[in-house]
Enzyme design. Structure first.
Site, PDB file in Angstrom:
ATOM      1  N   GLU A  11      44.436  47.635  44.714  1.00 13.39           N
ATOM      2  CA  GLU A  11      43.766  46.400  45.136  1.00 13.39           C
ATOM      3  C   GLU A  11      43.643  46.304  46.649  1.00 13.39           C
ATOM      4  OE1 GLU A  11      46.066  46.492  42.703  1.00 13.39           O
ATOM      5  OE2 GLU A  11      44.738  46.043  41.030  1.00 13.39           O
ATOM      6  N   HIS A  27      48.729  38.015  34.569  1.00 11.93           N
ATOM      7  CA  HIS A  27      47.287  38.019  34.340  1.00 11.93           C
ATOM      8  C   HIS A  27      46.698  36.609  34.492  1.00 11.93           C
ATOM      9  CE1 HIS A  27      48.038  41.977  32.754  1.00 11.93           C
ATOM     10  NE2 HIS A  27      46.790  42.156  32.387  1.00 11.93           N
TER      11      HIS A  27
END
Lengths: 325, 360
Positions: free
Chosen positions: A60, A129
């Protein structure tokens, strides 16, 4: 017009912008051939080529740096972070770099980047998540945070975000991806960032919400209508900057307010709304402004979501408490 | 299994052209530089040494703010920069102000950056570079992005970035190189290994025998070079640039160098962690001494020329500091103005508040 789910409207917005501006680049983990883990980028690589829509290595922070570097070469990057719980890996690029590029260069460079990421509970995801982390970015000067709640708004807000010449974090609630369809124009249109929408007019109490909580608030309003309580529901749509004028105007009218968020009480942005209301509308208030939030624990193990996530019933109770104060 | 590690490490022998006495020890790799180029390189190194001495003095007088000394790293910084072109994009770390200056950043703006003034970040449009990066490693992932952008635009250029030995321990260091490798992007990553990250010696960063071998993890070429040898640094960077422009992807260059001064001027005391012996050992390797000897041997450099550069540098620095002094005082309304293209409502309100305050 077409009936679209929110995910289809999001794809449609990206397709529109890829077509509209050759500098728009869509990239992230599995967004290319696979079309994204939620099919948000379905068909885009096929239509626009690997040069415009491409996969990245699984990192990321690298994705964030890639976006900043591409912006410095005049591109308009639309990177995806697969789940917003992974933002911690890219927090420096988002909240330490792209947000302050214009500032650090004294206005000579800018970062027209739209970071898309899914979040939100109610679909039994594994750890990290579903966490609501919009509060972290909303605290960061130099970046806007947009959270749509309907397909129509998702398209218009995403097109506006991509066209914005400053960075935007565009958060997509997973539970809303396919929960309902609505009419979405096939042609392009925009919805101004930083503007809230009154989703239901009412005269007794103002409910300020965003994301999935907008729908829970509307459900609560319907239920309370039967009991003679007329609820006005405001969908913020942009949680940074907040359209306080719309909120204050409503509170001045109703004299009561409840702020609803899915995030924990110590997180999210509800406290900001309460503070602004007490600064600007205290003389109109007939009761304290209360908050509906999740408990201040770590996001729950998936089987505990049902008892942990704020429900429309929680909202009903808080509204009653405020109205009957 | 020991021989496996050794076989890896043996791939990263130090690349050198000039020894400590200015003698050419590697004729085969001698870069193709004209006499004028060689003199210009020396001029820049001497100028930058003066700039460092003056910057330290000006910092002590309170006329400069944040300053990270550069003395000792001239070959590493300027030798690598000399191999670049105007269209290349620079992503420097906080110690890499000299590269920006030779890329065209006016000296007074470098001083304003040191002081903490927005005008220090308003680079001239033709200077393709970012401000010195304070977050160690961030420039590496961003360089991968700039390089990919350059590749997509089809430009004959590279993105170049510098970090230190400590910086090679960061995640962004690895991610940046790995991304550039995966995209075969035209990037040059330079790790200036001066032996210390503040007080922490390079051995405490990693068990790896060289930093250059970290390129293996990204599947890209790695070179370890004598960072006190300006010709070797130049040749390595030039080689990396040619590879990058030919579509062969990025290179990691480790320069073995030393900083004679403290880490920064913000209270660091290097006598706490570095011995006099170590200092004097590296002073013998001074990049200026050996390059001066080399040029004198070719009758390309004289004391008079050196004095001229020193005087020129001093006078430029004096002028630049004066110019920096004339910069307008910063106002909150200025800062608000640099946040967004269009001010959001909260800042519109605050702008009005500060306008009222400032007009009092």
């Amino acid at each position: 017009m077409a009936q679209m789910t929110m995910i289809q409207a999001i794809t449609d917005a990206m397709r529109n912008e890829l077509k509209n501006d050759e500098n728009v680049l869509v990239f992230g983990e599995d967004v290319g051939q696979n079309g994204g883990v939620f099919r948000a980028t379905e068909g885009l690589q096929k239509e626009f080529g690997e040069d415009r829509v491409f996969d990245t290595p699984l990192a990321e922070s690298g994705i964030g740096g890639l976006a900043i570097g591409l912006a410095l070469e005049g591109y308009r990057p639309v990177p995806e972070i697969q789940f917003f719980g992974f933002v911690f890996e890219v927090m420096d690029s988002v909240a330490g770099q792209m947000n302050r590029l214009r500032f650090r260069t004294g206005g000579t460079k800018n970062a027209p980047i739209t970071v898309r990421a899914p979040f939100g509970g109610g679909v039994h995801t594994p750890e990290m998540h579903s966490d609501s982390l919009e509060g972290l970015i909303a605290q960061t000067p130099g970046i806007k945070v947009v959270i749509p709640s309907t397909p129509y708004e998702a398209k218009g807000l995403l097109i506006s975000s991509i066209r914005d010449n400053d960075p935007v974090v565009f958060l997509e609630h997973m539970k809303l991806y396919r929960s309902f369809r609505e009419e979405v124009p096939e042609e392009e249109y925009t919805i101004e960032l930083g503007k809230a929408a009154v989703k239901r007019e009412g005269k007794d109490v103002t409910v300020v919400a965003y994301g999935a909580m907008v729908h829970s608030s509307l459900k609560a309003a319907e239920e309370l209508e039967k009991e003679g309580i007329d609820v006005e529901v405001i969908d913020l749509r942009t949680v940074s900057p907040v359209d306080y004028d719309t909120v204050i105007e409503s509170v001045n009218k109703t004299g009561h307010a409840v702020v609803v968020q899915e995030a924990q009480r110590q997180a999210g942005i509800a406290a900001n709304i309460v503070a602004e209301i007490q600064e600007r509308a205290i003389l109109h208030l007939e009761a304290p402004v209360l908050r509906v939030t999740a408990a201040d624990t770590v996001y729950p193990f998936s089987e505990a979501e049902d008892v942990w996530l704020p429900s429309h019933q929680d909202i009903v109770e808080k509204i009653k408490a405020v109205v009957n104060f | 299994m020991k021989h496996v590690l050794e076989s890896v490490e043996n791939q990263f022998e130090t690349f050198q052209i000039l020894d400590e006495n200015g003698k050419v020890v590697n004729k085969a790799d001698m870069p193709d530089l004209s006499d004028e180029d060689l003199k210009e390189l020396m001029r820049r190194m001497v100028y930058t040494r003066v700039l460092d001495q003056r910057s330290i003095a000006l910092n002590r007088q309170g006329r400069l703010g944040f300053y990270a000394p550069t003395a000792g790293q001239e070959a590493s910084q300027l030798g690598s920069h000399f191999a670049l072109e105007k269209e290349d994009f620079l992503l420097p770390g906080y110690r890499d102000v000299p590269q920006l200056i030779w890329q065209g950043l006016p000296l007074h703006q470098a001083f304003l950056w040191s002081r903490g003034h927005y005008a220090g970040g308003q680079f001239p449009e033709d200077v393709r570079a970012l401000f010195p990066q304070i977050i160690i490693g961030a420039q590496f992932v961003q360089a991968a992005g700039v390089a990919l952008g350059i590749k997509k635009r089809g430009k004959q250029a590279v993105a170049v970035t510098w970090t230190g030995d400590g910086g090679t321990s960061q995640g962004d260091f690895y991610e940046g190189m790995n991304f550039a490798g995966a995209f075969k992007a035209p990037a040059i990553f330079i790790a200036q290994n001066n032996g210390f990250a503040i007080s922490v010696p390079r051995e405490k960063q990693t068990s790896a025998k060289t930093l250059a071998q970290k390129a293996i993890a990204a599947g890209i070429e790695g070179i370890q070079v004598d960072g006190m040898d300006v010709l070797a640094v130049y040749a390595a960077t030039k080689h990396a640039r040619v590879r990058a422009i030919n579509g062969e992807g990025p290179t990691l260059i480790e320069t073995l160098t030393y900083r004679y001064g403290p880490h920064t001027m913000s209270g660091d005391d290097p006598t706490r962690y570095r011995s006099d012996e170590l200092n004097s050992e590296w002073e013998k390797k001074d990049p200026l001494i050996r390059f001066r000897k080399f040029l004198e041997g070719k009758k390309l450099w004289s004391e008079e020329e050196e004095t001229k550069v020193i005087e020129e540098a001093k006078s430029d620095i004096k002028e630049a500091i004066k110019k920096a002094d004339q910069a307008p005082k910063q106002k909150v309304t200025d800062l608000i103005g640099f946040m967004y293209e269009e001010l959001p409502v909260n800042l519109q309100t605050q702008l009005e508040e500060y306008q009222a305050k400032e007009s009092k």
